[in-house]
Design an enzyme around this catalytic site. Structure first.
Site, short mmCIF file in Angstrom:
data_model
loop_
_atom_site.label_atom_id
_atom_site.label_comp_id
_atom_site.label_asym_id
_atom_site.label_seq_id
_atom_site.Cartn_x
_atom_site.Cartn_y
_atom_site.Cartn_z
CB THR A 163 -0.71 9.97 -4.60
OG1 THR A 163 0.11 10.94 -5.20
CG2 THR A 163 -1.78 9.50 -5.53
CD GLU B 233 6.04 5.62 -2.95
OE1 GLU B 233 5.27 5.54 -3.92
OE2 GLU B 233 6.88 6.53 -2.83
#
Length: 407
Positions: A190, A276
């Protein structure tokens, strides 16, 4: 070209604002607005995922059909993806509200969302946020930075870059910001990216420059192999640098493309390095390939390998995983010609030559791989083409972050 400290407000005529609308987060800003004081030419590239979020569908229509664009409204926390006609209607409502507050046409507003898939936007909160931001638009460096922070989700750092160059005796500026940390994979990942420029350039060349550049920048990064529903990069040009309009592929166009490539490359690398749970940016350079396309395939195969990413996290020079990833990429090559080198700020070390391990120090290799940015250079020794891909290591925290992302 000169690198400067700046973001989306670095080019002339661009303003930004942000606010805490309470869309999902209770303790931080979660909306941003970018506004040009004059109409802009607009270009865009979007996710290749068949499942496309409402803002992607809306923006594709605006970029293609609208004569000019003047504002972008972005929210974090909710993606407005898989939300049907209601979600698309909220894109229209957002644009309508921004148009009214800014006194511009509705089709001069672009929208973007990022966050949880499947939830409907709290449109009243978005509209209230637009009211606040329209009054607080500013061309300051701080306004740009706060806007970059407002669009973050699991990102740990904001991502901004700006450069200037000379065209026709005028100083032209390109400045951008993006967000992206997870659900990042080549073919528009994203991620949301917003690049502003005060260059005078035709809409056709603006789109051509962006479409060509994403192939070597955003499409060459991967964090986790997941291509998002919301991936969007928007490029707006307002012409306020007053350079002679770029309408052909001349020297000024070359300079513009160089500046655009620098901005896109740097923020793409920031996204890869901020994956992440990541502790290191992992760069893979493939050289000596038969063609650029094959070099791209090979480099992306390595940067996407979960086993290789785990080895980078462990600072382990497990070169067999890299050779294996090259081997299943689909590109034909002679494994007995491959050389491999690891590099970082701590130095450089050759690991294999002609497909076989050399006598290297594991301790030295570990030291080199313990830096926050590491590079693997694979020489295929079969040609002169090369390509670079970027990713990150795979850590325990990646699983922790994504295991409870909604809760």
């Amino acid at each position: 070209m000169k690198v400067i400290d700046g973001g989306v407000t670095a080019p002339k005529g661009f303003l930004a604002a942000s606010t805490a609308a309470g869309i999902k987060y209770k303790d931080r800003s979660d909306m941003a607005m970018i506004y040009s004081t004059v109409p802009c030419k607009a270009a865009g590239t979007f996710t290749t995922n068949v499942v496309k979020a409402a803002p992607v569908l809306y923006d594709k229509k605006i970029v293609t059909e609208s004569k000019s664009v003047q504002a972008v409204v972005v929210n974090a926390g909710i993606a407005n993806a898989c939300t049907g006609a209601e979600g698309f209607g909220y894109c229209e409502d957002t644009a309508k509200k921004a148009a009214a507050e800014l006194n511009i046409a509705e089709d001069a507003v672009l929208v973007a969302s990022t966050g949880v898939i499947g939830m409907q936007l709290p449109i009243q909160k978005l509209e209230s946020g637009i009211e606040v931001m329209a009054k607080e638009l500013s061309d300051t460096r701080e306004a740009a930075h706060q806007a970059a922070c407002a669009i973050m989700t699991t990102d740990t750092i904001s991502k901004e870059v700006a450069v200037t160059f000379e065209a026709g005796g005028k100083t032209v500026t390109v400045g951008g910001m993006c967000k992206g940390s997870g659900m990042i994979h080549p073919n528009m990942c994203t991620m949301l990216g917003f690049v502003m420029t005060d260059a005078a350039i035709s809409k056709e060349l603006l789109q051509e420059a962006l479409s060509a550049d994403v192939c070597d920048t955003y499409n060459m990064i991967s964090v986790d192999g997941d291509t998002s529903t919301n991936d969007t990069v928007l490029l707006l040009a307002n012409g306020m640098a007053e350079n002679p309009e770029i309408t052909e592929k001349n020297e000024d166009y070359r300079k513009f493309c160089e500046a655009l490539n620098y901005v896109n490359t740097e923020i793409a690398k920031m996204m890869a390095g901020d994956g992440e749970g990541a502790t290191a940016l992992f760069e893979v350079k493939v050289i000596g390939a038969k063609s650029k396309e094959e070099a791209k395939i090979l480099s992306k195969s390595v940067v996407c390998s979960s086993l290789t990413k785990a080895a980078i996290y462990g600072h382990d020079a497990n070169w067999g995983r890299i050779l294996c990833a090259l081997g299943y990429s689909g590109v034909e090559f002679d494994p007995e010609k491959v050389d491999l080198v690891f590099e970082s700020a701590a130095g450089s070390i050759q690991i294999i030559k002609n497909g076989i391990a050399v006598d290297y120090s594991e301790e030295e290799a570990t030291r080199i791989l313990s830096e926050p940015a590491v590079t693997a250079i694979a020489n295929m020794n079969q040609g002169n083409a090369e390509a670079t891909a970027w990713g990150c290591d795979l850590t325990y925290d990646y699983v922790k972050i994504n295991a409870d992302y909604r809760s």
